[in-house]
Design a protein around this motif. Structure first.
Motif, PDB file in Angstrom:
ATOM      1  N   ALA A   1       0.827  -1.211   0.000  1.00  0.00           N
ATOM      2  CA  ALA A   1       0.000   0.000   0.000  1.00  0.00           C
ATOM      3  C   ALA A   1       0.854   1.251   0.000  1.00  0.00           C
ATOM      4  N   SER A   2       1.984   1.215   0.721  1.00  0.00           N
ATOM      5  CA  SER A   2       2.829   2.408   0.801  1.00  0.00           C
ATOM      6  C   SER A   2       3.363   2.804  -0.569  1.00  0.00           C
ATOM      7  N   THR A   3       3.585   1.822  -1.444  1.00  0.00           N
ATOM      8  CA  THR A   3       4.037   2.129  -2.803  1.00  0.00           C
ATOM      9  C   THR A   3       2.992   2.935  -3.552  1.00  0.00           C
ATOM     10  N   TYR A   4       1.733   2.528  -3.418  1.00  0.00           N
ATOM     11  CA  TYR A   4       0.654   3.235  -4.115  1.00  0.00           C
ATOM     12  C   TYR A   4       0.369   4.588  -3.474  1.00  0.00           C
ATOM     13  N   ILE A   5       0.567   4.700  -2.167  1.00  0.00           N
ATOM     14  CA  ILE A   5       0.382   5.997  -1.509  1.00  0.00           C
ATOM     15  C   ILE A   5       1.416   6.990  -2.017  1.00  0.00           C
ATOM     16  N   GLU A   6       2.660   6.556  -2.114  1.00  0.00           N
ATOM     17  CA  GLU A   6       3.713   7.440  -2.627  1.00  0.00           C
ATOM     18  C   GLU A   6       3.430   7.829  -4.077  1.00  0.00           C
ATOM     19  N   LYS A   7       2.973   6.861  -4.879  1.00  0.00           N
ATOM     20  CA  LYS A   7       2.651   7.158  -6.277  1.00  0.00           C
ATOM     21  C   LYS A   7       1.488   8.143  -6.350  1.00  0.00           C
ATOM     22  N   GLY A   8       0.475   7.943  -5.492  1.00  0.00           N
ATOM     23  CA  GLY A   8      -0.667   8.850  -5.479  1.00  0.00           C
ATOM     24  C   GLY A   8      -0.262  10.275  -5.174  1.00  0.00           C
ATOM     25  N   TRP A   9       0.636  10.449  -4.218  1.00  0.00           N
ATOM     26  CA  TRP A   9       1.100  11.785  -3.858  1.00  0.00           C
ATOM     27  C   TRP A   9       1.829  12.444  -5.035  1.00  0.00           C
ATOM     28  N   HIS A  10       2.700  11.692  -5.709  1.00  0.00           N
ATOM     29  CA  HIS A  10       3.422  12.256  -6.855  1.00  0.00           C
ATOM     30  C   HIS A  10       2.454  12.662  -7.968  1.00  0.00           C
ATOM     31  N   LEU A  11       1.418  11.857  -8.194  1.00  0.00           N
ATOM     32  CA  LEU A  11       0.448  12.189  -9.230  1.00  0.00           C
ATOM     33  C   LEU A  11      -0.360  13.435  -8.860  1.00  0.00           C
ATOM     34  N   ILE A  12      -0.654  13.614  -7.577  1.00  0.00           N
ATOM     35  CA  ILE A  12      -1.331  14.841  -7.142  1.00  0.00           C
ATOM     36  C   ILE A  12      -0.464  16.050  -7.451  1.00  0.00           C
ATOM     37  N   THR A  13       0.817  15.977  -7.132  1.00  0.00           N
ATOM     38  CA  THR A  13       1.708  17.114  -7.358  1.00  0.00           C
ATOM     39  C   THR A  13       1.852  17.419  -8.851  1.00  0.00           C
ATOM     40  N   MET A  14       1.659  16.414  -9.713  1.00  0.00           N
ATOM     41  CA  MET A  14       1.752  16.615 -11.151  1.00  0.00           C
ATOM     42  C   MET A  14       0.422  17.055 -11.756  1.00  0.00           C
ATOM     43  N   GLY A  15      -0.642  17.075 -10.942  1.00  0.00           N
ATOM     44  CA  GLY A  15      -1.943  17.485 -11.450  1.00  0.00           C
ATOM     45  C   GLY A  15      -2.736  16.373 -12.096  1.00  0.00           C
ATOM     46  N   ASP A  16      -2.278  15.128 -11.972  1.00  0.00           N
ATOM     47  CA  ASP A  16      -3.003  13.985 -12.537  1.00  0.00           C
ATOM     48  C   ASP A  16      -3.904  13.412 -11.442  1.00  0.00           C
ATOM     49  N   TYR A  17      -5.036  14.057 -11.222  1.00  0.00           N
ATOM     50  CA  TYR A  17      -5.883  13.696 -10.086  1.00  0.00           C
ATOM     51  C   TYR A  17      -6.605  12.373 -10.299  1.00  0.00           C
ATOM     52  N   SER A  18      -7.041  12.093 -11.517  1.00  0.00           N
ATOM     53  CA  SER A  18      -7.715  10.817 -11.755  1.00  0.00           C
ATOM     54  C   SER A  18      -6.739   9.655 -11.574  1.00  0.00           C
ATOM     55  N   GLY A  19      -5.498   9.827 -12.043  1.00  0.00           N
ATOM     56  CA  GLY A  19      -4.492   8.796 -11.826  1.00  0.00           C
ATOM     57  C   GLY A  19      -4.187   8.615 -10.352  1.00  0.00           C
ATOM     58  N   ALA A  20      -4.133   9.718  -9.605  1.00  0.00           N
ATOM     59  CA  ALA A  20      -3.894   9.642  -8.159  1.00  0.00           C
ATOM     60  C   ALA A  20      -5.019   8.895  -7.472  1.00  0.00           C
ATOM     61  N   ILE A  21      -6.253   9.157  -7.877  1.00  0.00           N
ATOM     62  CA  ILE A  21      -7.397   8.472  -7.263  1.00  0.00           C
ATOM     63  C   ILE A  21      -7.282   6.962  -7.460  1.00  0.00           C
ATOM     64  N   GLN A  22      -6.927   6.543  -8.653  1.00  0.00           N
ATOM     65  CA  GLN A  22      -6.784   5.106  -8.918  1.00  0.00           C
ATOM     66  C   GLN A  22      -5.703   4.488  -8.045  1.00  0.00           C
ATOM     67  N   ALA A  23      -4.551   5.165  -7.955  1.00  0.00           N
ATOM     68  CA  ALA A  23      -3.452   4.630  -7.155  1.00  0.00           C
ATOM     69  C   ALA A  23      -3.826   4.553  -5.677  1.00  0.00           C
ATOM     70  N   LEU A  24      -4.485   5.573  -5.169  1.00  0.00           N
ATOM     71  CA  LEU A  24      -4.815   5.622  -3.747  1.00  0.00           C
ATOM     72  C   LEU A  24      -5.959   4.667  -3.402  1.00  0.00           C
ATOM     73  N   GLN A  25      -6.875   4.463  -4.326  1.00  0.00           N
ATOM     74  CA  GLN A  25      -7.911   3.452  -4.094  1.00  0.00           C
ATOM     75  C   GLN A  25      -7.279   2.069  -4.009  1.00  0.00           C
ATOM     76  N   ARG A  26      -6.281   1.824  -4.839  1.00  0.00           N
ATOM     77  CA  ARG A  26      -5.565   0.542  -4.763  1.00  0.00           C
ATOM     78  C   ARG A  26      -4.846   0.405  -3.422  1.00  0.00           C
ATOM     79  N   ALA A  27      -4.261   1.495  -2.945  1.00  0.00           N
ATOM     80  CA  ALA A  27      -3.596   1.464  -1.638  1.00  0.00           C
ATOM     81  C   ALA A  27      -4.572   1.076  -0.536  1.00  0.00           C
ATOM     82  N   LEU A  28      -5.784   1.615  -0.596  1.00  0.00           N
ATOM     83  CA  LEU A  28      -6.766   1.324   0.440  1.00  0.00           C
ATOM     84  C   LEU A  28      -7.355  -0.071   0.295  1.00  0.00           C
ATOM     85  N   GLU A  29      -7.290  -0.637  -0.903  1.00  0.00           N
ATOM     86  CA  GLU A  29      -7.661  -2.044  -1.057  1.00  0.00           C
ATOM     87  C   GLU A  29      -6.654  -2.942  -0.349  1.00  0.00           C
TER      88      GLU A  29
END
Length: 285
Positions: free
Chosen positions: A88-116
């Protein structure tokens, strides 16, 4: 990643650097930013997949070591699925990077996977709520953040993003209440940075430009590369009748974050005001 791919990507990066150095105009910089974003996404996808595979290999090795030590029989198909917080920590880190890049839909997918992989993980939930509100889903974001705060009422990043929801809804009193609480707590540097930034936005939206300035300045002290704070600080200074200071803020944003979208906006503001144009009052948050 093979050495051949690595060398090709390094060569592409050097081409981008060379192009910007030879013709540093706005069009070239915009194209360089697009190519850099593309290169980053390709590298991030490959690295993310390799990291997940590495963690799965590590988990499998640990499983075999445990079985050898304890002679535990392998789990059956009926065994419950265990949480994978390392994955999960891998997807959380990826989600944060995608937020900073403005890719919010990609961040949502990564963070939903983290919570799974780790249901109830507070940081993942707070970041998911952040991505949702930035993606234009405030009701869903509020539900996500309420779940985090129910488990951890003092979670600073979740509370910052509740403040952001209220800011977007122009419920300024509620926004100030949540953001000020994070500033008083001061337990998380990232949350503290964005609490100051969003409080600056609250006062800007209320037309209190002079009051907004110190919050943007404090955000930049905590995060000097936060180009959006440079952009908004410049606007607040401009409308507070401090045009020279405003230009200085935009120059900082244009030079310290040259390849970011916000750095581009800072350069655009300098062009607009130098041509006698109007600074927009509409916010981009």
């Amino acid at each position: 990643m093979s050495d051949e791919w690595l060398n090709q990507w390094r060569a592409e990066l050097q081409q981008i650097r060379t192009a910007v150095g030879e013709a540093p105009n706005d069009e070239t910089r915009a194209e360089a930013l697009r190519r850099l974003a593309s290169l980053y996404r390709r590298a991030d996808t490959l690295i993310g997949g390799a990291t997940v595979l590495r963690d799965e290999v590590r988990a499998a090795a640990e499983m075999f070591r445990v079985r050898d030590r304890r002679s535990v029989p392998p789990p059956s198909d009926a065994d419950p699925v265990r949480e994978d917080r390392l994955g999960a920590s891998t997807y959380i880190e990826k989600g944060w990077h995608l937020i900073t890049m403005g890719d919010y839909s990609g961040a949502i997918q990564a963070l939903q996977r983290a919570l799974e992989l780790a249901p109830g993980e507070s940081q993942g939930g707070a970041l998911l709520g952040w991505a949702q509100v930035l993606d234009g889903q405030p009701d869903l974001a509020m539900a996500t953040l309420a779940g985090v705060l129910e488990r951890d009422p003092n979670h600073p990043l979740a509370r910052v993003n509740v403040g952001l929801v209220y800011l977007k809804q122009r419920s300024f009193g509620e926004a100030i209440e949540h953001l000020s609480r994070v500033i008083r707590n001061q337990s998380d540097r990232k949350a503290l940075l964005y609490a100051h930034y969003y409080l600056g936005m609250v006062y800007f939206e209320r037309g209190m430009f002079g009051d907004a300035v110190p919050f943007f300045e404090q955000a930049l002290e905590l995060g000097p590369n936060l180009a959006e704070a440079c952009y908004e600080l410049g606007r607040a200074l401009w409308f507070a009748d401090r045009p020279d200071a405003a230009r200085s803020a935009w120059r900082v944003g244009a030079t310290t974050t040259a390849f970011s979208a916000w750095g581009t906006r800072c350069r655009e503001m300098l062009t607009i005001v130098d041509a006698g144009g109007e600074v927009p009052r509409t916010s981009l948050v």
